[in-house]
Design a protein around this motif. Structure first.
Motif, short mmCIF file in Angstrom:
data_model
loop_
_atom_site.label_atom_id
_atom_site.label_comp_id
_atom_site.label_asym_id
_atom_site.label_seq_id
_atom_site.Cartn_x
_atom_site.Cartn_y
_atom_site.Cartn_z
N SER A 154 -5.99 -99.44 2.61
CA SER A 154 -6.34 -98.19 1.90
C SER A 154 -5.50 -98.03 0.65
N ILE A 155 -5.08 -99.16 0.06
CA ILE A 155 -4.32 -99.13 -1.18
C ILE A 155 -5.24 -98.72 -2.32
N VAL A 156 -4.75 -97.86 -3.21
CA VAL A 156 -5.53 -97.34 -4.33
C VAL A 156 -4.96 -97.87 -5.64
N ASP A 157 -5.83 -98.30 -6.53
CA ASP A 157 -5.39 -98.75 -7.85
C ASP A 157 -4.80 -97.57 -8.62
N PRO A 158 -3.63 -97.73 -9.24
CA PRO A 158 -3.01 -96.62 -9.99
C PRO A 158 -3.94 -96.00 -11.02
N VAL A 159 -4.82 -96.79 -11.63
CA VAL A 159 -5.75 -96.26 -12.62
C VAL A 159 -6.68 -95.24 -11.98
N ASP A 160 -7.07 -95.50 -10.74
CA ASP A 160 -8.01 -94.61 -10.05
C ASP A 160 -7.37 -93.31 -9.61
N GLY A 177 -5.50 -88.06 -12.42
CA GLY A 177 -6.28 -86.84 -12.32
C GLY A 177 -6.80 -86.55 -10.94
N THR A 178 -6.50 -87.42 -9.97
CA THR A 178 -7.02 -87.21 -8.62
C THR A 178 -5.90 -87.12 -7.60
N MET A 179 -4.66 -87.10 -8.06
CA MET A 179 -3.55 -87.05 -7.12
C MET A 179 -3.65 -85.78 -6.28
N GLY A 180 -3.53 -85.95 -4.97
CA GLY A 180 -3.62 -84.81 -4.08
C GLY A 180 -3.08 -85.19 -2.73
N ALA A 181 -3.39 -84.37 -1.73
CA ALA A 181 -2.86 -84.59 -0.40
C ALA A 181 -3.38 -85.88 0.21
N ASP A 182 -4.54 -86.39 -0.30
CA ASP A 182 -5.14 -87.57 0.30
C ASP A 182 -4.67 -88.87 -0.35
N VAL A 183 -3.87 -88.80 -1.42
CA VAL A 183 -3.33 -89.99 -2.05
C VAL A 183 -1.81 -89.86 -2.09
N VAL A 184 -1.14 -90.91 -1.59
CA VAL A 184 0.31 -90.88 -1.46
C VAL A 184 0.90 -92.03 -2.26
N GLU A 185 2.05 -91.79 -2.89
CA GLU A 185 2.77 -92.88 -3.54
C GLU A 185 3.81 -93.41 -2.57
N SER A 186 3.72 -94.70 -2.27
CA SER A 186 4.68 -95.33 -1.38
C SER A 186 6.04 -95.43 -2.05
N HIS A 187 7.10 -95.45 -1.26
CA HIS A 187 8.43 -95.68 -1.81
C HIS A 187 8.54 -97.09 -2.41
N CYS A 188 7.55 -97.94 -2.09
CA CYS A 188 7.51 -99.29 -2.65
C CYS A 188 6.87 -99.31 -4.03
N GLY A 189 6.25 -98.19 -4.46
CA GLY A 189 5.72 -98.09 -5.81
C GLY A 189 4.22 -98.08 -5.94
N HIS A 190 3.47 -98.37 -4.88
CA HIS A 190 2.02 -98.36 -4.96
C HIS A 190 1.46 -97.07 -4.37
N PHE A 191 0.15 -96.85 -4.56
CA PHE A 191 -0.52 -95.67 -4.04
C PHE A 191 -1.46 -96.06 -2.90
N TYR A 192 -1.63 -95.15 -1.95
CA TYR A 192 -2.51 -95.42 -0.82
C TYR A 192 -3.04 -94.12 -0.23
#
Length: 200
Positions: free
Chosen positions: A101-107, A110-125
């Motif tokens: 469920s990793i998300v591309d940073p480009v995606d 403007g959509t950051m919310g409760a359903d998208v988390v930034e990992s302490h490793c630097g990626h989003f999921y």
């Protein structure tokens, strides 16, 4: 499709029982690969593990694991490497999984919310959902290759101790280790029920 066998309210969390699916190349396809024995001399092909070890130095080692009963509340993924796991001796073991469920940073712009988390490793999921959890039973002379980002809980097994070979990177567990805690985030504990059959 795997569904919960039984869900019971047991403070301080819900217990969700899942029946394991036998791991085959077909049943495990959404999570990675199941690699089975092939004749000596076969050339490399699509049935071999399709590995990505390009982001560091590979580490191939044997893990001695004790006291991993058939239940779990946390699940982990690695964003930068494919991982291979197999039991020494082909003994039966289990693995809880959720599709990547990793998300591309480009995606995420403007959509950051409760359903998208930034990992302490630097990626989003997107955090794994309770209803998406599956459990697989791995037995015999085979191993599993996990795709990038496949959530996994285990190895889990019934004996007191087992040995497993593991192929990842030398620093995977230091810099590429993202964990979701179902008990803290979803109030859920998963229990593997080997002796039940999921409902149709």
């Amino acid at each position: 499709m795997q569904t919960p066998i039984e869900t019971t309210s047991s403070p301080p969390h819900w217990v969700v029982k899942l029946a394991p699916i036998e791991a085959t190349p077909e049943s495990f396809r959404g999570f990675g690969q199941v690699i089975e024995a092939a004749p000596d001399g076969d050339e490399f092909g699509p049935n071999d593990a399709q590995l990505d070890l390009t982001h560091g130095i590979p580490r191939f080692y044997i893990m001695h694991i004790e006291d991993r009963p058939l239940k779990f509340s946390t699940i982990t993924h690695h964003a930068s490497v494919t991982q291979c796991l197999g039991s020494i001796g082909g003994h039966v073991w289990y693995l809880g999984v959720v599709k990547p469920s990793i998300v591309d940073p480009v995606d995420t712009k403007g959509t950051m919310g409760a359903d998208v988390v930034e990992s302490h490793c630097g990626h989003f999921y997107v955090p794994p959902a309770v209803e998406d959890v599956r459990v697989f039973r791995i037995s015999g002379s085979k191993f599993v290759k996990l795709n990038h980002g496949t959530w996994h809980a285990g190895p889990l097994f019934e004996p007191h101790a087992m040995d497993f070979y593991n192929l990842e990177l030398t620093n995977t567990n230091v810099v590429d280790h993202t964990t979701h805690n179902f008990t803290k985030k979803n109030n859920v504990l998963f229990v593997i029920d080997e002796y039940s059959t999921p409902p149709n």
